[in-house]
Design a protein around this motif. Structure first.
Motif, PDB file in Angstrom:
ATOM      1  N   ALA B 126       0.812  -1.154   0.067  1.00 27.79           N
ATOM      2  CA  ALA B 126       0.089  -0.022   0.067  1.00 27.79           C
ATOM      3  C   ALA B 126       0.686   1.317   0.027  1.00 27.79           C
ATOM      4  CB  ALA B 126      -0.914   0.179   1.244  1.00 27.79           C
ATOM      5  N   ALA B 127       1.846   1.245   0.902  1.00 32.44           N
ATOM      6  CA  ALA B 127       2.881   2.457   0.872  1.00 32.44           C
ATOM      7  C   ALA B 127       3.477   2.662  -0.358  1.00 32.44           C
ATOM      8  CB  ALA B 127       3.816   2.061   2.107  1.00 32.44           C
ATOM      9  N   CYS B 128       4.089   1.677  -1.028  1.00 33.12           N
ATOM     10  CA  CYS B 128       4.626   1.620  -2.508  1.00 33.12           C
ATOM     11  C   CYS B 128       3.622   2.036  -3.461  1.00 33.12           C
ATOM     12  CB  CYS B 128       5.308   0.501  -2.605  1.00 33.12           C
ATOM     13  SG  CYS B 128       6.507   0.010  -1.908  1.00 33.12           S
ATOM     14  N   GLY B 129       2.376   1.602  -3.473  1.00 37.32           N
ATOM     15  CA  GLY B 129       1.435   1.879  -4.530  1.00 37.32           C
ATOM     16  C   GLY B 129       0.366   3.080  -4.096  1.00 37.32           C
ATOM     17  N   ARG B 130       0.753   3.628  -3.091  1.00 31.23           N
ATOM     18  CA  ARG B 130      -0.075   4.698  -2.556  1.00 31.23           C
ATOM     19  C   ARG B 130      -1.576   4.664  -2.439  1.00 31.23           C
ATOM     20  NH1 ARG B 130       2.195  10.583  -3.743  1.00 31.23           N
ATOM     21  NH2 ARG B 130       4.324  10.339  -3.187  1.00 31.23           N
ATOM     22  N   LEU B 131      -1.625   3.258  -1.888  1.00 33.53           N
ATOM     23  CA  LEU B 131      -3.092   3.002  -1.565  1.00 33.53           C
ATOM     24  C   LEU B 131      -3.672   3.411  -0.248  1.00 33.53           C
ATOM     25  CD1 LEU B 131      -2.746  -0.565  -3.169  1.00 33.53           C
ATOM     26  CD2 LEU B 131      -3.685   1.525  -4.326  1.00 33.53           C
ATOM     27  N   ARG B 132      -4.113   4.549  -0.087  1.00 31.29           N
ATOM     28  CA  ARG B 132      -4.372   5.043   1.296  1.00 31.29           C
ATOM     29  C   ARG B 132      -5.117   4.376   2.038  1.00 31.29           C
ATOM     30  NH1 ARG B 132      -6.375  11.170   0.213  1.00 31.29           N
ATOM     31  NH2 ARG B 132      -7.837   9.839  -0.843  1.00 31.29           N
ATOM     32  N   VAL B 133      -6.240   3.614   1.563  1.00 32.86           N
ATOM     33  CA  VAL B 133      -7.311   2.987   2.430  1.00 32.86           C
ATOM     34  C   VAL B 133      -6.425   1.505   2.615  1.00 32.86           C
ATOM     35  CG1 VAL B 133      -9.556   1.812   2.363  1.00 32.86           C
ATOM     36  CG2 VAL B 133      -9.441   3.946   1.207  1.00 32.86           C
ATOM     37  N   LEU B 134      -5.986   0.985   1.918  1.00 35.95           N
ATOM     38  CA  LEU B 134      -5.208  -0.203   2.235  1.00 35.95           C
ATOM     39  C   LEU B 134      -3.926  -0.026   3.249  1.00 35.95           C
ATOM     40  CD1 LEU B 134      -5.010  -3.267   1.766  1.00 35.95           C
ATOM     41  CD2 LEU B 134      -3.301  -2.830  -0.066  1.00 35.95           C
ATOM     42  N   LEU B 135      -3.424   1.203   3.090  1.00 31.72           N
ATOM     43  CA  LEU B 135      -2.460   1.499   4.146  1.00 31.72           C
ATOM     44  C   LEU B 135      -2.942   1.776   5.509  1.00 31.72           C
ATOM     45  CD1 LEU B 135       0.502   1.926   4.682  1.00 31.72           C
ATOM     46  CD2 LEU B 135       0.159   4.231   4.108  1.00 31.72           C
ATOM     47  N   PHE B 136      -4.041   2.462   5.587  1.00 26.48           N
ATOM     48  CA  PHE B 136      -5.008   2.644   6.714  1.00 26.48           C
ATOM     49  C   PHE B 136      -5.225   1.430   7.573  1.00 26.48           C
ATOM     50  CE2 PHE B 136      -9.076   3.207   8.690  1.00 26.48           C
ATOM     51  CZ  PHE B 136      -8.736   4.315   9.904  1.00 26.48           C
ATOM     52  N   GLY B 137      -5.760   0.466   6.664  1.00 21.93           N
ATOM     53  CA  GLY B 137      -6.620  -0.753   7.112  1.00 21.93           C
ATOM     54  C   GLY B 137      -5.298  -1.585   7.695  1.00 21.93           C
ATOM     55  N   SER B 138      -4.254  -1.933   7.083  1.00 20.22           N
ATOM     56  CA  SER B 138      -3.304  -2.712   7.433  1.00 20.22           C
ATOM     57  C   SER B 138      -2.508  -2.166   8.499  1.00 20.22           C
ATOM     58  CB  SER B 138      -2.220  -2.829   6.096  1.00 20.22           C
ATOM     59  OG  SER B 138      -1.959  -1.897   5.501  1.00 20.22           O
ATOM     60  N   GLY B 139      -2.484  -0.835   8.454  1.00 24.16           N
ATOM     61  CA  GLY B 139      -1.532  -0.153   9.514  1.00 24.16           C
ATOM     62  C   GLY B 139      -2.123  -0.206  10.683  1.00 24.16           C
ATOM     63  N   ILE B 140      -3.555  -0.001  10.879  1.00 26.83           N
ATOM     64  CA  ILE B 140      -4.400  -0.198  12.115  1.00 26.83           C
ATOM     65  C   ILE B 140      -4.318  -1.464  12.512  1.00 26.83           C
ATOM     66  CG2 ILE B 140      -6.823  -0.256  11.100  1.00 26.83           C
ATOM     67  CD1 ILE B 140      -7.296   1.771  13.302  1.00 26.83           C
TER      68      ILE B 140
END
Lengths: 119, 350
Positions: B126-140
């Motif tokens: 997500a971080a590499c692909g700039r996928l905000r929602v995925l980064l938010f979900g996986s981060g949390i």
């Protein structure tokens, strides 16, 4: 970096604007920017240094000359053609924004008045 | 000749500039600042301005791409190395957690590690692909997994990862491994959170939630937290709680489900067509986020060594009220502030 077509901060805008008239040294730019902005933009030496450094590296301003006055070193900067173009573009952008605001504002006022008349 | 305080302060501030720049521009800048001070400017303001510029120059010289980028791009640029570090740490921990040991508990450790690793990989993608929602979900999800495991019964991944980290890091850092990881993860999901709440929120009247409604929701959130804290081992600190016999993984699933609902509510708020839906989604987000934040803070607090549950509870409650409250203030302020030009932030080469 500052290029034509990119928004710039108010501080950078007034720095460029003060240099549009004539080459100026740092303290002169600070004073002129404050005058032109109606006292709103008060640049500190550090902020001005950073802005001039970036503008210089982009070719928007160049060092014109250096003078020693009362034992203090003064550097005079001059606006380049590219700096003038940047200033032009930014001014035009703000002009467009003002036109758009007036248009929207006028329409909103007319709508409000019409509603009030109906009521 | 003795120098004045102003001159001393400006000279000290000039030292913030990198040496080559100081040699080249130091005198001109100091003279300009002193001229400004003589003209009526505050010496403190001038000194601070120079220190800020010096710090920017140092960062700019060292990380030219990061410092020249707009703020939002810079946050994304930091997300990639952060997630890479997390994935690498988990790989380092693999030999320890993958060791075949008898008993179902250790088998669960393996699954737990796998879940964390998948979440970390998703965050990296997500971080590499700039996928905000995925980064938010996986981060949390990562924060929840690590936070839970950092203090949970058995300290499964904590011990595993710490042992793994022990192989490559000095011993004194190992004790700080879990709390540090948790802090990094918190930053990780804060980045997309900031990005998520930007444009749609500002164009909406924040769901028209009144201050009193917000207060009630926080109170309800805290009540949920206290109930969970007392009853569930996933949240709680009380080993002999009535639901203590529940398996930890089931409790963790509850927590993850709660987080998933929050993610869904936030997403609904962003996409809501009507004011009513937006209000409902925002209310659900705040209501559920409060206990989760409290839980995460408590997990972190315990991870860094606090054993006093009363202190932990106090800190957790303070944060769980403070963080959502601050978030709401920001949301409402951004909504109320005139949007004209707000998205056209001046691009500065900081």
């Amino acid at each position: 970096m500052y290029t034509v077509g990119m928004n710039i901060s108010e501080q950078v805008y007034y720095t460029l604007l003060s240099l549009f008239e004539e080459p100026r040294h740092g303290y002169d730019i600070i004073g002129r920017a404050e005058d032109l902005s109606g006292g709103r933009v008060k640049l500190s030496a550090g902020t001005l240094y950073g802005a001039l450094d970036r503008l210089e590296s982009n070719g928007a301003v160049v060092l014109d000359r250096e003078e020693i006055v009362n034992g203090r070193l003064r550097r005079f900067y001059r606006l380049t053609d590219s700096g003038a173009a940047l200033l032009d573009t930014e001014t035009e952008r703000m002009r467009q924004a003002t036109i758009a605001f007036k248009k929207v504002h006028r329409k909103a006022t007319i709508d409000t008045n019409a509603k009030a008349a109906i009521a | 000749m003795r120098r004045s305080i102003g001159e001393t302060m400006i000279s000290a501030a000039i030292k913030a500039l990198p040496a080559p720049r100081r040699a080249e521009d130091g005198r001109a800048l100091a003279d300009l600042a002193l001229e400004a001070v003589a003209g009526g400017a505050g010496v403190g303001r001038e000194a601070i301005g120079i220190v800020k510029t010096g710090a920017r120059a140092r960062i700019g010289d060292r990380f030219p791409h990061l410092s020249a980028a707009p703020w939002r791009d810079a946050t994304w640029a930091t997300a990639v190395p952060l997630t890479t570090v997390i994935v690498l740490f988990l790989i380092v921990a693999l030999p320890t957690v993958g060791k075949p040991t008898p008993g179902i508990h250790h088998l669960l450790i393996g699954y737990w590690w796998l879940a964390t690793f998948i979440a970390a990989l998703l965050a990296l993608i997500a971080a590499c692909g700039r996928l905000r929602v995925l980064l938010f979900g996986s981060g949390i999800a990562l924060s929840a997994l690590v936070g839970y495991d950092a203090y949970g019964p058995g300290g499964s991944m904590r011990s595993g990862a710490s042992h793994g980290a022990d192989m490559v890091m000095p011993p004194f850092t190992v004790a700080w491994y879990s709390p540090l990881l948790l802090v990094v993860l918190s930053f990780l999901w804060l980045l997309p959170v900031i990005a998520l709440v930007r444009p749609p929120v500002r164009t909406r009247e924040s769901g028209k939630l009144k201050g009193s409604s917000l207060g009630k929701m926080f109170a309800a959130g805290i009540a949920i937290f206290i109930v969970f804290e007392r009853l569930s081992p996933a949240f709680g600190l009380v080993p002999d709680s009535p639901l203590g016999s529940l398996s930890t993984s089931a409790s963790a699933c509850t927590l993850l489900l709660l987080i998933a609902v929050i993610g869904f509510a936030v997403a609904s708020y962003r996409r809501a067509e009507s004011q009513e839906t937006a209000t409902l989604a925002l209310a659900i987000s705040i209501l559920l986020a409060t206990p989760v934040i409290a839980w995460l803070v408590m997990a972190f607090w315990l991870t860094i060594g606090a054993t006093n549950s009363v202190t932990s509870l106090f800190v957790a409650l303070a944060f769980s009220v403070g963080v959502p409250l601050s978030a709401c203030v920001v949301l409402i302020r951004r909504t109320l502030v005139d949007d004209a030009g707000a998205d056209n932030e001046p691009t500065q080469c900081a």
